[in-house]
Write a protein that holds these residues in place. Sequence first.
Motif, PDB file in Angstrom:
ATOM      1  N   VAL A  96       0.857  -1.189   0.000  1.00  0.00           N
ATOM      2  CA  VAL A  96       0.000   0.000   0.000  1.00  0.00           C
ATOM      3  C   VAL A  96       0.894   1.240   0.000  1.00  0.00           C
ATOM      4  O   VAL A  96       2.095   1.167   0.229  1.00  0.00           O
ATOM      5  CB  VAL A  96      -0.938   0.031   1.224  1.00  0.00           C
ATOM      6  N   ASN A  97       0.287   2.401  -0.247  1.00  0.00           N
ATOM      7  CA  ASN A  97       1.037   3.659  -0.194  1.00  0.00           C
ATOM      8  C   ASN A  97       0.701   4.428   1.073  1.00  0.00           C
ATOM      9  O   ASN A  97      -0.240   4.086   1.797  1.00  0.00           O
ATOM     10  CB  ASN A  97       0.775   4.510  -1.439  1.00  0.00           C
ATOM     11  N   SER A  98       1.460   5.481   1.344  1.00  0.00           N
ATOM     12  CA  SER A  98       1.285   6.270   2.570  1.00  0.00           C
ATOM     13  C   SER A  98      -0.106   6.887   2.659  1.00  0.00           C
ATOM     14  O   SER A  98      -0.713   6.925   3.733  1.00  0.00           O
ATOM     15  CB  SER A  98       2.338   7.379   2.639  1.00  0.00           C
ATOM     16  N   THR A  99      -0.618   7.351   1.522  1.00  0.00           N
ATOM     17  CA  THR A  99      -1.919   8.030   1.519  1.00  0.00           C
ATOM     18  C   THR A  99      -3.029   7.123   2.033  1.00  0.00           C
ATOM     19  O   THR A  99      -3.938   7.572   2.744  1.00  0.00           O
ATOM     20  CB  THR A  99      -2.266   8.510   0.099  1.00  0.00           C
ATOM     21  N   SER A 100      -2.960   5.842   1.679  1.00  0.00           N
ATOM     22  CA  SER A 100      -4.039   4.933   2.068  1.00  0.00           C
ATOM     23  C   SER A 100      -3.844   4.339   3.465  1.00  0.00           C
ATOM     24  O   SER A 100      -4.817   4.063   4.162  1.00  0.00           O
ATOM     25  CB  SER A 100      -4.169   3.798   1.042  1.00  0.00           C
ATOM     26  N   ILE A 101      -2.587   4.165   3.907  1.00  0.00           N
ATOM     27  CA  ILE A 101      -2.383   3.429   5.154  1.00  0.00           C
ATOM     28  C   ILE A 101      -2.141   4.316   6.376  1.00  0.00           C
ATOM     29  O   ILE A 101      -2.531   3.974   7.493  1.00  0.00           O
ATOM     30  CB  ILE A 101      -1.219   2.417   5.003  1.00  0.00           C
ATOM     31  N   MET A 102      -1.507   5.492   6.192  1.00  0.00           N
ATOM     32  CA  MET A 102      -1.146   6.306   7.355  1.00  0.00           C
ATOM     33  C   MET A 102      -2.366   6.803   8.143  1.00  0.00           C
ATOM     34  O   MET A 102      -2.338   6.832   9.386  1.00  0.00           O
ATOM     35  CB  MET A 102      -0.256   7.474   6.940  1.00  0.00           C
ATOM     36  N   PRO A 103      -3.481   7.191   7.487  1.00  0.00           N
ATOM     37  CA  PRO A 103      -4.661   7.577   8.276  1.00  0.00           C
ATOM     38  C   PRO A 103      -5.190   6.427   9.143  1.00  0.00           C
ATOM     39  O   PRO A 103      -5.695   6.657  10.249  1.00  0.00           O
ATOM     40  CB  PRO A 103      -5.683   7.978   7.201  1.00  0.00           C
ATOM     41  N   GLN A 104      -5.061   5.190   8.639  1.00  0.00           N
ATOM     42  CA  GLN A 104      -5.540   4.044   9.408  1.00  0.00           C
ATOM     43  C   GLN A 104      -4.605   3.753  10.592  1.00  0.00           C
ATOM     44  O   GLN A 104      -5.063   3.388  11.680  1.00  0.00           O
ATOM     45  CB  GLN A 104      -5.649   2.811   8.505  1.00  0.00           C
ATOM     46  N   ILE A 105      -3.301   3.919  10.366  1.00  0.00           N
ATOM     47  CA  ILE A 105      -2.343   3.751  11.465  1.00  0.00           C
ATOM     48  C   ILE A 105      -2.597   4.810  12.542  1.00  0.00           C
ATOM     49  O   ILE A 105      -2.546   4.518  13.748  1.00  0.00           O
ATOM     50  CB  ILE A 105      -0.900   3.843  10.928  1.00  0.00           C
ATOM     51  N   LYS A 106      -2.896   6.039  12.112  1.00  0.00           N
ATOM     52  CA  LYS A 106      -3.192   7.118  13.063  1.00  0.00           C
ATOM     53  C   LYS A 106      -4.397   6.760  13.925  1.00  0.00           C
ATOM     54  O   LYS A 106      -4.393   6.972  15.151  1.00  0.00           O
ATOM     55  CB  LYS A 106      -3.444   8.428  12.302  1.00  0.00           C
ATOM     56  N   LYS A 107      -5.449   6.207  13.309  1.00  0.00           N
ATOM     57  CA  LYS A 107      -6.640   5.829  14.072  1.00  0.00           C
ATOM     58  C   LYS A 107      -6.333   4.718  15.071  1.00  0.00           C
ATOM     59  O   LYS A 107      -6.845   4.712  16.192  1.00  0.00           O
ATOM     60  CB  LYS A 107      -7.751   5.381  13.116  1.00  0.00           C
ATOM     61  N   LEU A 108      -5.494   3.764  14.667  1.00  0.00           N
ATOM     62  CA  LEU A 108      -5.124   2.678  15.580  1.00  0.00           C
ATOM     63  C   LEU A 108      -4.310   3.207  16.756  1.00  0.00           C
ATOM     64  O   LEU A 108      -4.447   2.718  17.879  1.00  0.00           O
ATOM     65  CB  LEU A 108      -4.329   1.606  14.823  1.00  0.00           C
ATOM     66  N   LYS A 109      -3.463   4.222  16.486  1.00  0.00           N
ATOM     67  CA  LYS A 109      -2.706   4.855  17.577  1.00  0.00           C
ATOM     68  C   LYS A 109      -3.644   5.605  18.515  1.00  0.00           C
ATOM     69  O   LYS A 109      -3.519   5.503  19.735  1.00  0.00           O
ATOM     70  CB  LYS A 109      -1.663   5.818  17.005  1.00  0.00           C
ATOM     71  N   GLU A 110      -4.583   6.343  17.943  1.00  0.00           N
ATOM     72  CA  GLU A 110      -5.535   7.101  18.761  1.00  0.00           C
ATOM     73  C   GLU A 110      -6.390   6.176  19.617  1.00  0.00           C
ATOM     74  O   GLU A 110      -6.780   6.524  20.731  1.00  0.00           O
ATOM     75  CB  GLU A 110      -6.420   7.966  17.864  1.00  0.00           C
ATOM     76  N   GLY A 111      -6.673   4.992  19.080  1.00  0.00           N
ATOM     77  CA  GLY A 111      -7.461   4.021  19.838  1.00  0.00           C
ATOM     78  C   GLY A 111      -6.638   3.184  20.793  1.00  0.00           C
ATOM     79  O   GLY A 111      -7.156   2.287  21.454  1.00  0.00           O
ATOM     80  N   ARG A 112      -5.335   3.468  20.839  1.00  0.00           N
ATOM     81  CA  ARG A 112      -4.408   2.793  21.747  1.00  0.00           C
ATOM     82  C   ARG A 112      -4.283   1.290  21.460  1.00  0.00           C
ATOM     83  O   ARG A 112      -3.942   0.512  22.344  1.00  0.00           O
ATOM     84  CB  ARG A 112      -4.801   3.004  23.208  1.00  0.00           C
ATOM     85  N   LEU A 113      -4.544   0.888  20.221  1.00  0.00           N
ATOM     86  CA  LEU A 113      -4.322  -0.514  19.859  1.00  0.00           C
ATOM     87  C   LEU A 113      -2.895  -0.736  19.398  1.00  0.00           C
ATOM     88  O   LEU A 113      -2.378  -1.855  19.463  1.00  0.00           O
ATOM     89  CB  LEU A 113      -5.309  -0.957  18.770  1.00  0.00           C
TER      90      LEU A 113
END
Length: 261
Positions: free
Chosen positions: A38-55
């Motif tokens: 995948v590229n940064s545009t598609s995956i980084m927002p999802q990684i950010k959400k996982l960080k915010e959710g403390r997973l």
Amino acid sequence: MKISLIDLAFLSEKRKDVLLLLEEGPKTGDEIKTALNVNSTSIMPQIKKLKEGRLIVQDEKSAYRLSDMGEIVVEKMEPLLDTVRVFEENYDYWINHDFTAIPEHLLNRIDELGNYFMLEADLNRLFEVPEDFKNNLLESKDVKIFLSYFNPLYIEIYEELIRKEAQMCLILTQPVYERMRKDYLKDLKMLVESKNVEIYVCDKNVTLKDVVTDRFCSLVLFDKKGKFDHQRLMSFDESAQKWCEELFFYYKDMSRRLEKV
């Protein structure tokens, strides 16, 4: 709006893939992108959400890893995803077949069937034993079979296995036993008197066929009208073999040994 943990883990395929990937160990952003293609545009927002959710958390080396909570969530995710996969890959088969003969403790672990495939009967040879199944059975050295329907073509296979000195244990339902005793008494005696064969009779009204050997396993379920439709599940996965073996022993424990006819 705060996203729920279950939505965080399951609602996005990309987030789910990241969590499962990080179960293998910490990964940098570039490693995640490469592994998931995948590229940064598609995956980084999802990684950010996982960080915010403390997973997931990010360490001092900028690598991402599962948090303590994330490890627990992913550990519970995998059996559920595997269970869904078992049913989803052959959805029509499962909704049209009766699996009430499978005990609850094994139904709860049906994800262990793993990477199975469906062996469909050749319409031109509907009543013959499928070649792939037959060849693997004849190459087996330890064979366990639970039979709730009788097919005389299997007698030749049993004889061949006996000639090869394979260890064999057969569980016959009462109707199958009665049919063999009435119409195939000589063959039944041959099986009972063979030194490498054990025969058991099960009084329970069970509609399935369970085959497990040292090479593979196979499961046949009847449809919801109690009919056999020539479809069989087959797997070479070790987890599936152990699962089918447990199913076999479940019914063996409630069956009686046939010492003589």
